[in-house]
Scaffold this motif. Structure first.
Motif, short mmCIF file in Angstrom:
data_model
loop_
_atom_site.label_atom_id
_atom_site.label_comp_id
_atom_site.label_asym_id
_atom_site.label_seq_id
_atom_site.Cartn_x
_atom_site.Cartn_y
_atom_site.Cartn_z
N LYS A 37 76.94 -31.13 -8.07
CA LYS A 37 76.10 -31.81 -9.06
C LYS A 37 74.62 -31.54 -8.80
O LYS A 37 73.84 -31.34 -9.74
N VAL A 38 74.24 -31.52 -7.51
CA VAL A 38 72.85 -31.22 -7.17
C VAL A 38 72.50 -29.80 -7.57
O VAL A 38 71.43 -29.53 -8.14
N LEU A 39 73.41 -28.86 -7.32
CA LEU A 39 73.14 -27.46 -7.67
C LEU A 39 73.02 -27.27 -9.17
O LEU A 39 72.22 -26.46 -9.65
N ILE A 40 73.80 -28.03 -9.92
CA ILE A 40 73.69 -27.95 -11.38
C ILE A 40 72.30 -28.39 -11.83
O ILE A 40 71.68 -27.77 -12.72
N GLY A 63 73.46 -23.11 5.19
CA GLY A 63 74.67 -22.87 4.42
C GLY A 63 74.34 -22.33 3.05
O GLY A 63 73.34 -22.71 2.45
N ARG A 64 75.15 -21.43 2.56
CA ARG A 64 74.94 -20.83 1.24
C ARG A 64 75.77 -21.56 0.19
O ARG A 64 76.95 -21.83 0.41
N PHE A 65 75.14 -21.86 -0.93
CA PHE A 65 75.80 -22.52 -2.04
C PHE A 65 75.34 -21.85 -3.33
O PHE A 65 74.21 -22.05 -3.77
N ILE A 212 74.53 -38.75 -10.16
CA ILE A 212 75.20 -38.16 -9.00
C ILE A 212 75.46 -39.20 -7.92
O ILE A 212 75.92 -38.86 -6.83
N GLY A 213 75.14 -40.46 -8.19
CA GLY A 213 75.40 -41.50 -7.22
C GLY A 213 74.19 -41.95 -6.45
O GLY A 213 74.32 -42.62 -5.42
#
Length: 498
Positions: A37-40, A63-65, A212-213
């Motif tokens: 959700k953060v990446l969106i 880390g890769r996202f 996203i909470g």
């Protein structure tokens, strides 16, 4: 968020080089389970750099996202998960990371090399107002001691400071809350001493996002900064001989005839070892150029290949899940369990310099003691044509050559005259007690194993030697084995008991 004064100036002479960078801050209260959700939201608002607070990840790492890389710092693995912070970088900035420095549990510094200008991203988590004043003062003292070399600086994170609404030129403007606390006083003093400007969130910088909470808004600002140079790597092409064409009888015969003609023209009787080797090498390479030619093979894109393999794996996995969900419970639970494991991907910061590699290998191969060895070549220390032919026949195909650029296939498919010439060269080396200068040089390929890519100890070196030198050493090995008596005890690296 604080920035340097230099980033606020607009110079016409640099207008074409400086562009808008979208920088954001967001308290997500937890990264686990909310990453997608953060990446969106990052993609939606086209954010280049985003500071994330309270991500609640243990340890330190990267880390890769998708198109972003998360560089984070949190509590030790044996401690209870709380707070934690990190910086989310778009992939175009990941490529220009110069250094990642974990100062302490509250300060993380990332240096970016932007078009010959260094930008420091300093992610901080300041003590809240409930902590003793001494702890806050110690925090700002550590921040002051962080080396930033007066380049472009962005300091962002959870400052836990209220700075009041009084205008201080060059430090803070209006639109601030009227309240004021001790952390705000320390922040203002730090910014005034370091010529930093405080950017305060307003209704224009706060953006509503999907749920996203978290009850915190995404804070976004636009800064005029240098941009990373667009890195468009042209495919690296390696010239190789068309060795496969030697399987054709006509091509193989053409190579043998060209090589025979050139070797027959050579007079190697009065030549020294160096001259003899250079003439033989030149004859082999010229004959290969004329008969089989070269081709340019582009190096494969390893990263894209890995992504393709991962994608194919997940497509197959999803297909298996659809086919029989009943037998996949164990796989599902394994995936869910692995999501909580730390990501072991590392971002390459600045590369290891050539000087560091030279010093490393000199230290690695240096001998503590040197011994002068007196030798005497025996009259029987010669090699025969039959031995040379046998070693050529046993040489393996598809092996990378060294600096001589002569693959084993060119030696194996050579003419009878080449065997005679090679035998003469080996005997000349044995009688003179010297080898060609090129045989002293090798090509070392460095393969990364694990850990930090800036440490030479985390690489494994593969050395490519001249194929002609390896042939000669194989002949010497056979000579030495004939003078060694096998014993009953264990013997390493030799035939028989070991």
């Amino acid at each position: 968020m604080t920035t340097t004064h230099a980033m606020k100036r607009k110079k016409r002479t640099r207008k074409t080089k400086r562009k808008i960078t979208r920088v954001a801050c967001w308290n997500v209260t937890s990264w686990n389970g909310r990453d997608q959700k953060v990446l969106i939201e990052m993609e939606k608002h086209k954010i280049d750099i985003c500071e994330l607070s309270e991500i609640k990840r243990k340890g330190k790492g990267t880390g890769r996202f998708d198109n972003y890389t998360l560089i984070y710092s949190g509590k030790a693995k044996h401690e209870r998960t709380s707070s934690g912070f990190g910086i989310l970088l778009h992939e175009k900035y990941t490529q220009v990371i110069e250094e990642i420095d974990y100062i302490n549990d509250s300060i993380l510094k990332i240096s970016l090399n932007l078009n010959q200008t260094t930008m420091h991203l300093v992610n901080i988590y300041a003590p809240d107002i409930s902590k003793p004043t001494e702890e806050s003062e110690r925090f700002y003292e550590d921040l002051q001691n962080t080396e930033m070399n007066h380049h472009e600086i962005i300091i962002f994170g959870d400052l836990n400071a209220q700075i009041g609404d009084e205008i201080l030129p060059g430090v803070k403007q209006k639109h601030n809350e009227p309240t004021f606390n001790e952390n705000g006083e320390l922040l203002i003093d730090f910014c005034a001493r370091n010529e930093l400007t405080i950017i305060t969130p307003t209704s224009h910088t706060r953006h509503n996002t999907t749920n996203i909470g978290t009850d915190h808004n995404l804070v976004l600002c636009k800064l005029l900064t240098e941009q990373p140079s667009s890195i468009k790597k042209s495919p690296v092409c390696i010239e190789k001989y068309n060795i496969e064409s030697l399987e054709s009888d006509s091509t193989c015969k053409l190579y043998e005839n060209r090589l025979t003609d050139r070797l027959n023209e050579l007079d190697l009787n009065e030549c020294d070892v160096e001259t003899c080797w250079n003439k033989i090498k030149k004859a082999i390479l010229q004959s290969a150029d004329e008969s089989i030619g070269k081709r340019k093979d582009p190096q494969p894109n390893i990263d894209s290949r890995i992504k393709t393999i991962k994608r194919e794996h997940w497509i197959k996995f999803a297909s298996d899940m659809d086919h029989d969900i009943y037998g996949a419970q164990r796989k599902v639970w394994k995936i869910l369990k692995n999501r909580k494991k730390p990501v072991n991907e590392f971002v390459q910061s600045k590369g290891v310099s050539i000087e560091t590699w030279v010093e490393y290998f000199e230290r690695l191969y240096s001998a503590n003691e040197t011994h002068e060895i007196e030798y005497q070549t025996a009259a029987s220390a010669t090699v025969s044509k039959a031995k040379v032919k046998e070693k050529l026949r046993k040489a393996k195909n598809r092996k990378a050559p060294g600096t001589d650029k002569i693959p084993n296939e060119l030696l194996k498919h050579g003419c009878h005259k080449l065997i005679t010439t090679r035998t003469s060269l080996c005997n000349k080396i044995l009688s003179k007690g010297e080898i060609p200068n090129e045989w002293h040089t090798s090509i070392t390929i460095l393969i990364f194993k694990e850990g930090q890519k800036t440490s030479p100890d985390n690489y494994r070196g593969i050395t490519l030697l001249c194929t002609t030198m390896k042939l000669f050493t194989a002949l010497i090995k056979d000579k030495l084995e004939n003078h060694i008596t096998n014993r009953e005890e264990q013997q390493g690296f030799r035939k028989g008991p070991n």
